[in-house]
Scaffold this motif. Structure first.
Motif, PDB file in Angstrom:
ATOM      1  N   THR A 220       0.824  -1.209   0.000  1.00 32.11           N
ATOM      2  CA  THR A 220       0.000   0.000   0.000  1.00 32.11           C
ATOM      3  C   THR A 220       0.864   1.269   0.000  1.00 32.11           C
ATOM      4  O   THR A 220       0.571   2.243   0.675  1.00 32.11           O
ATOM      5  N   GLY A 221       1.937   1.215  -0.771  1.00 33.77           N
ATOM      6  CA  GLY A 221       2.679   2.443  -1.049  1.00 33.77           C
ATOM      7  C   GLY A 221       3.885   2.724  -0.174  1.00 33.77           C
ATOM      8  O   GLY A 221       4.586   3.713  -0.396  1.00 33.77           O
ATOM      9  N   GLU A 257      14.353  -4.754  -2.405  1.00 33.53           N
ATOM     10  CA  GLU A 257      14.204  -3.297  -2.281  1.00 33.53           C
ATOM     11  C   GLU A 257      13.829  -2.676  -3.621  1.00 33.53           C
ATOM     12  O   GLU A 257      12.959  -1.814  -3.698  1.00 33.53           O
ATOM     13  N   TYR A 258      14.465  -3.144  -4.677  1.00 35.34           N
ATOM     14  CA  TYR A 258      14.171  -2.586  -5.995  1.00 35.34           C
ATOM     15  C   TYR A 258      12.708  -2.857  -6.364  1.00 35.34           C
ATOM     16  O   TYR A 258      11.982  -1.961  -6.820  1.00 35.34           O
ATOM     17  N   ALA A 259      12.279  -4.103  -6.138  1.00 36.46           N
ATOM     18  CA  ALA A 259      10.908  -4.483  -6.499  1.00 36.46           C
ATOM     19  C   ALA A 259       9.888  -3.709  -5.657  1.00 36.46           C
ATOM     20  O   ALA A 259       8.866  -3.244  -6.179  1.00 36.46           O
ATOM     21  N   LEU A 260      10.178  -3.536  -4.368  1.00 37.85           N
ATOM     22  CA  LEU A 260       9.232  -2.813  -3.511  1.00 37.85           C
ATOM     23  C   LEU A 260       9.179  -1.332  -3.881  1.00 37.85           C
ATOM     24  O   LEU A 260       8.113  -0.710  -3.850  1.00 37.85           O
ATOM     25  N   ASN A 261      10.311  -0.796  -4.250  1.00 34.79           N
ATOM     26  CA  ASN A 261      10.330   0.595  -4.687  1.00 34.79           C
ATOM     27  C   ASN A 261       9.443   0.767  -5.932  1.00 34.79           C
ATOM     28  O   ASN A 261       8.671   1.723  -6.030  1.00 34.79           O
ATOM     29  N   SER A 262       9.523  -0.194  -6.852  1.00 36.12           N
ATOM     30  CA  SER A 262       8.674  -0.130  -8.054  1.00 36.12           C
ATOM     31  C   SER A 262       7.203  -0.245  -7.676  1.00 36.12           C
ATOM     32  O   SER A 262       6.367   0.481  -8.220  1.00 36.12           O
ATOM     33  N   SER A 263       6.881  -1.160  -6.745  1.00 38.40           N
ATOM     34  CA  SER A 263       5.453  -1.302  -6.420  1.00 38.40           C
ATOM     35  C   SER A 263       4.960  -0.104  -5.610  1.00 38.40           C
ATOM     36  O   SER A 263       3.800   0.276  -5.728  1.00 38.40           O
ATOM     37  N   ASP A 264       5.828   0.546  -4.839  1.00 37.52           N
ATOM     38  CA  ASP A 264       5.415   1.786  -4.151  1.00 37.52           C
ATOM     39  C   ASP A 264       5.061   2.862  -5.176  1.00 37.52           C
ATOM     40  O   ASP A 264       4.080   3.594  -5.032  1.00 37.52           O
ATOM     41  N   LYS A 265       5.886   2.932  -6.240  1.00 42.83           N
ATOM     42  CA  LYS A 265       5.611   3.937  -7.290  1.00 42.83           C
ATOM     43  C   LYS A 265       4.282   3.616  -7.981  1.00 42.83           C
ATOM     44  O   LYS A 265       3.516   4.512  -8.287  1.00 42.83           O
ATOM     45  N   GLN A 271      -1.948   2.578  -9.505  1.00 44.31           N
ATOM     46  CA  GLN A 271      -1.968   1.264 -10.161  1.00 44.31           C
ATOM     47  C   GLN A 271      -2.003   0.203  -9.065  1.00 44.31           C
ATOM     48  O   GLN A 271      -1.393   0.380  -8.017  1.00 44.31           O
ATOM     49  N   PRO A 272      -2.728  -0.884  -9.319  1.00 44.06           N
ATOM     50  CA  PRO A 272      -2.867  -1.868  -8.224  1.00 44.06           C
ATOM     51  C   PRO A 272      -1.614  -2.701  -8.014  1.00 44.06           C
ATOM     52  O   PRO A 272      -0.852  -2.949  -8.946  1.00 44.06           O
ATOM     53  N   ASN A 273      -1.388  -3.111  -6.785  1.00 46.59           N
ATOM     54  CA  ASN A 273      -0.338  -4.090  -6.458  1.00 46.59           C
ATOM     55  C   ASN A 273      -1.013  -5.338  -5.923  1.00 46.59           C
ATOM     56  O   ASN A 273      -1.955  -5.244  -5.145  1.00 46.59           O
ATOM     57  N   MET A 274      -0.526  -6.485  -6.346  1.00 44.61           N
ATOM     58  CA  MET A 274      -1.171  -7.726  -5.918  1.00 44.61           C
ATOM     59  C   MET A 274      -0.241  -8.514  -4.987  1.00 44.61           C
ATOM     60  O   MET A 274       0.983  -8.481  -5.156  1.00 44.61           O
ATOM     61  N   SER A 450      -0.554  -7.112 -11.899  1.00 42.62           N
ATOM     62  CA  SER A 450       0.447  -6.984 -10.835  1.00 42.62           C
ATOM     63  C   SER A 450       1.874  -6.922 -11.354  1.00 42.62           C
ATOM     64  O   SER A 450       2.734  -6.353 -10.733  1.00 42.62           O
ATOM     65  N   MET A 451       2.116  -7.526 -12.500  1.00 42.84           N
ATOM     66  CA  MET A 451       3.505  -7.685 -12.902  1.00 42.84           C
ATOM     67  C   MET A 451       3.994  -6.682 -13.941  1.00 42.84           C
ATOM     68  O   MET A 451       5.177  -6.589 -14.191  1.00 42.84           O
ATOM     69  N   ASP A 452       3.057  -5.968 -14.549  1.00 38.16           N
ATOM     70  CA  ASP A 452       3.495  -5.011 -15.551  1.00 38.16           C
ATOM     71  C   ASP A 452       4.134  -3.842 -14.814  1.00 38.16           C
ATOM     72  O   ASP A 452       3.489  -2.880 -14.427  1.00 38.16           O
ATOM     73  N   LEU A 453       5.434  -3.972 -14.597  1.00 37.90           N
ATOM     74  CA  LEU A 453       6.088  -3.050 -13.673  1.00 37.90           C
ATOM     75  C   LEU A 453       6.434  -1.694 -14.263  1.00 37.90           C
ATOM     76  O   LEU A 453       6.774  -0.777 -13.537  1.00 37.90           O
ATOM     77  N   ASP A 454       6.347  -1.595 -15.565  1.00 40.25           N
ATOM     78  CA  ASP A 454       6.707  -0.332 -16.220  1.00 40.25           C
ATOM     79  C   ASP A 454       8.078   0.169 -15.806  1.00 40.25           C
ATOM     80  O   ASP A 454       8.240   1.301 -15.378  1.00 40.25           O
ATOM     81  N   ILE A 455       9.067  -0.704 -15.831  1.00 37.36           N
ATOM     82  CA  ILE A 455      10.409  -0.252 -15.417  1.00 37.36           C
ATOM     83  C   ILE A 455      11.357  -0.293 -16.592  1.00 37.36           C
ATOM     84  O   ILE A 455      11.103  -0.974 -17.544  1.00 37.36           O
TER      85      ILE A 455
END
Ligand code: ATP
Ligand code: MG
Length: 455
Positions: A220-221, A257-265, A271-274, A450-455
């Motif tokens: 949740t961000g 950390e990298y993945a969580l930073n992306s999902s926070d963004k 955008q939803p996180n699953m 959930s996985m389309d991370l746009d990175i």
């Protein structure tokens, strides 16, 4: 302020009940943040609230609350409760459904003793900043625990005796870390000191509840900040024991950390996180390490074991252990299994075998698996070759999916114009698909989201 929540308050007050906004919504409003939801506190019993709102339902066993439902907005209405020790003996007076029951260690199993007023109700809340009440009609804020002062000082402070309150409900320990991560507040010394001593009590909490709380921590961000707090307090390894030997390795923590930073963004961009994403990231290295160790063993000693059986048994072991702590819905664990298995397929595919390539790129989970592979490749240079091989297939699949979406939208518009039956948001005739196919589609959509991370 939510119009719907205001309506709930007005209706309750109109029927001579007390009704206030409480908790997170006031805290967030005062901080200039948009509240996630609006909770209402009242002296009306859940049954009474239920009878006043047609669009409502009573939920919860441990805490009986009423959900008043307005389309996709849910207003949670709770009846004043009491945190008084005498409440334990009130069991007989109040009746079967209104008891306060704790187990030997002091953990509350049920907490349904109603309180007389907001003063009592405020004392059973977790932190001072979560125990502010607002009467939107009188435009008054009520604070009985110094919550406004703590807001000003940016402090998370537990109400009452910390050890008792954490023992009553160990989840409050991770809630302290969550609010500290979310708001950037310090945890007061008296609230933080007992956490290390009592944190093992978290293992007594039901795994279904822990699944929900862990999701709130990570998706949740403020996932990255939560991860750091959990490591500081040695709670991460309690929640994910299989990672214990990995947490000192920087490639493990950097990946998370990298993945969580992306999902926070993603969360900040609405955008939803699953949960699938979270668990597949956190436990990936556990799986990969086991996979290597076992395949090596298999090649040396027991060449007759089938690779699929081997992977399945590794997966079973990981999920069985993790689910003792966080119960995962089947769709979550099943999606993670497919994703991880597809990682192995993407890496080990015989690229000259067209049939094999076709079968992998035809999988519903292919694009999500590719996204995960690129995420891994950031930390593992040996994967570059695999990423390069699959990129053209991914691009093609993505382009095709965009084309299909545009076609569907156009079809929707024209069928609306012609006044045809409402089109389902999917393939034409999707409603007639077999259950198995519908399930596969649902899974693929969840993954794509959930996985389309746009990175
Ligand atoms: P968020 O914005 O993350 O939802 P919140 O404060 O609204 O934060 P909720 O989990 O929605 O958190 O809970 C609503 C309120 O209920 C809290 O503000 C707090 O007053 C009370 N509460 C929730 N969980 C507990 C608990 N375990 N012990 C005591 N009080 C709690
Ligand atoms: Mg809330």
């Amino acid at each position: 302020m939510s119009e719907k929540a205001l309506k709930v308050i007005k209706t309750l007050q109109h029927h001579n009940f007390k009704a206030y906004f409480v908790g997170g919504c006031i805290r967030d409003l005062l901080l200039g943040k948009k509240p996630k939801d609006f909770d209402v506190s009242t002296d009306a019993t859940p049954e009474k609230v239920r009878s006043l709102f047609q669009n409502s339902r009573i939920i919860g066993r441990r805490f009986k609350i009423v959900h008043v439902v307005f389309g996709n907005e849910i207003i949670e209405v709770t009846t004043f409760r009491s945190n008084k020790a005498e409440a334990v003996v009130a069991k007989q007076k109040i009746g079967k459904n209104s008891t306060r029951v704790s187990d030997k260690s002091g953990m509350l199993l049920r907490d349904n003793v109603y309180g007389k007023n907001i003063v009592e109700d405020s004392l059973r809340r977790d932190f001072t900043i979560n125990a502010l009440y607002l009467d939107p009609i009188k435009q008054e804020i009520y604070d009985y625990n110094g919550g406004l002062y703590d807001m000003h000082e940016k402090v998370i402070d537990i109400i009452g005796d910390p050890e008792t309150r954490y023992s009553e409900d160990p989840v409050r320990m991770i809630r302290a870390l969550r609010f500290s991560a979310k708001l950037g507040f310090k945890i007061s010394k008296r609230s933080s000191d007992p956490i290390k001593k009592l944190s093992s009590k978290l293992l007594e909490v039901s795994n279904a509840r822990m699944f929900e709380e862990v999701n709130k921590l990570f998706i949740t961000g403020h996932g990255l900040a939560s991860f750091k707090k959990l490591l500081d307090y040695h709670i991460f390894e309690l929640l994910f024991p299989a990672t214990q030997h990995l947490i000192t390795q920087s490639n493990f923590t950097n990946f998370i950390e990298y993945a969580l930073n992306s999902s926070d963004k993603r969360y900040q961009n609405n955008q939803p996180n699953m949960p699938h994403f979270l668990y597949s990231v956190i436990l990936w290295n556990v799986f990969y390490e086991k996979y290597f160790i076992y395949t090596e063993k298999m090649n040396t000693f027991v060449s007759s074991i089938n690779e699929t059986n081997l992977v399945n048994s590794i997966l079973d072991g990981i999920f069985e252990a993790q689910e003792k702590i966080t119960a995962m819905p089947f769709i979550v664990s099943n999606s993670i299994r497919s994703l991880w298995k597809t990682q192995i397929a993407l890496e080990q595919c015989d690229r000259s075998n067209l049939q094999q390539v076709e079968s992998i790129k035809g999988k519903a989970i292919f694009r999500a698996a590719y996204d995960f592979l690129t995420l891994r490749a950031r930390f593992d240079p040996f994967l570059k070759d695999s990423v390069d091989f699959w990129t053209p297939f991914y691009e093609k699949s993505k382009a095709l999916s965009i084309k299909r979406r545009i076609e569907r939208e156009q079809q929707k518009k024209t069928s609306k114009k012609k006044g045809k039956k409402k089109f389902t948001d999917g393939f034409a005739g999707e409603e007639k698909f077999s259950r198995k196919r519908k399930k596969a589609l649902e899974k693929a959509r969840a993954w794509r989201a959930s996985m389309d991370l746009d990175i």
